[in-house]
Design an enzyme around this catalytic site. Sequence first.
Site, PDB file in Angstrom:
ATOM      1  N   VAL A  11       0.833  -1.217  -0.080  1.00 34.23           N
ATOM      2  CA  VAL A  11      -0.008  -0.041  -0.060  1.00 34.23           C
ATOM      3  C   VAL A  11       0.892   1.312   0.053  1.00 34.23           C
ATOM      4  O   VAL A  11       2.046   1.142   0.376  1.00 34.23           O
ATOM      5  CB  VAL A  11      -1.048  -0.067   1.282  1.00 34.23           C
ATOM      6  CG1 VAL A  11      -2.134  -1.025   1.059  1.00 34.23           C
ATOM      7  CG2 VAL A  11      -0.231   0.217   2.480  1.00 34.23           C
ATOM      8  N   SER A  12       0.376   2.501  -0.341  1.00 33.53           N
ATOM      9  CA  SER A  12       1.106   3.591  -0.738  1.00 33.53           C
ATOM     10  C   SER A  12       1.290   4.536   0.478  1.00 33.53           C
ATOM     11  O   SER A  12       2.215   5.057   0.516  1.00 33.53           O
ATOM     12  CB  SER A  12       0.661   4.364  -1.946  1.00 33.53           C
ATOM     13  OG  SER A  12       0.687   3.218  -2.943  1.00 33.53           O
ATOM     14  N   THR A  13       0.275   4.470   1.374  1.00 35.64           N
ATOM     15  CA  THR A  13       0.214   5.816   2.361  1.00 35.64           C
ATOM     16  C   THR A  13       0.000   4.893   3.791  1.00 35.64           C
ATOM     17  O   THR A  13      -0.570   3.887   3.939  1.00 35.64           O
ATOM     18  CB  THR A  13      -1.023   6.579   2.085  1.00 35.64           C
ATOM     19  OG1 THR A  13      -2.312   5.966   2.146  1.00 35.64           O
ATOM     20  CG2 THR A  13      -0.893   7.193   0.656  1.00 35.64           C
TER      21      THR A  13
END
Length: 185
Positions: A11-13
């Site tokens: 996931v990115s955040t």
Amino acid sequence: MSGQRIGYARVSTSDQDTSIQVEQLQTAGCDRIFHENASGSSQNRTQLNEMLNFIRKGDTLVFTRIDRLARSLRDLQNLVHDFQQKGIAIKATEQPIDTNTAAGKAFLNMLGVFAEFETNIRKERQMEGIAKAKTSGVYKGRKPISEDVKKEVIRLHNDGVKKVEIIQLLGVGRTSVYNTLKECR
């Protein structure tokens, strides 16, 4: 002997988590799953690097969607090339990707192009939003660090504390530390 199914989730955040991806990878029969919270464009994807060191010839890399593995087409192509050289198959749980067929390879590249396009569009929209906010006086940027914090950054640095440790100790941004040290030279 057939190889293992190795999962990779990302996931990115910080407000996201990998639990949904991990569940899908477990359902897909992965023997081991590497997961992390890191931007796809980040060079600091430690779990990706660990997975790359772990995976072996005959194994299958499983992920949910192509954008979880790579954000840029170049990154994707490099990874796929490396996997093919090592004899590692690639599968996605949500997309019909199979690098053992010509159609699967073409589809993989098309998805990579679209993932990169989506990232670029998102960046453009973000920059447009920031520019509009600046014009209307809403966006001011990050609040500068105080003079006391700057003095503490300099003192710690002079005492031999590494920049990374200063960032963690004081809870300030990387750029603030580097700019403060640059100003004091």
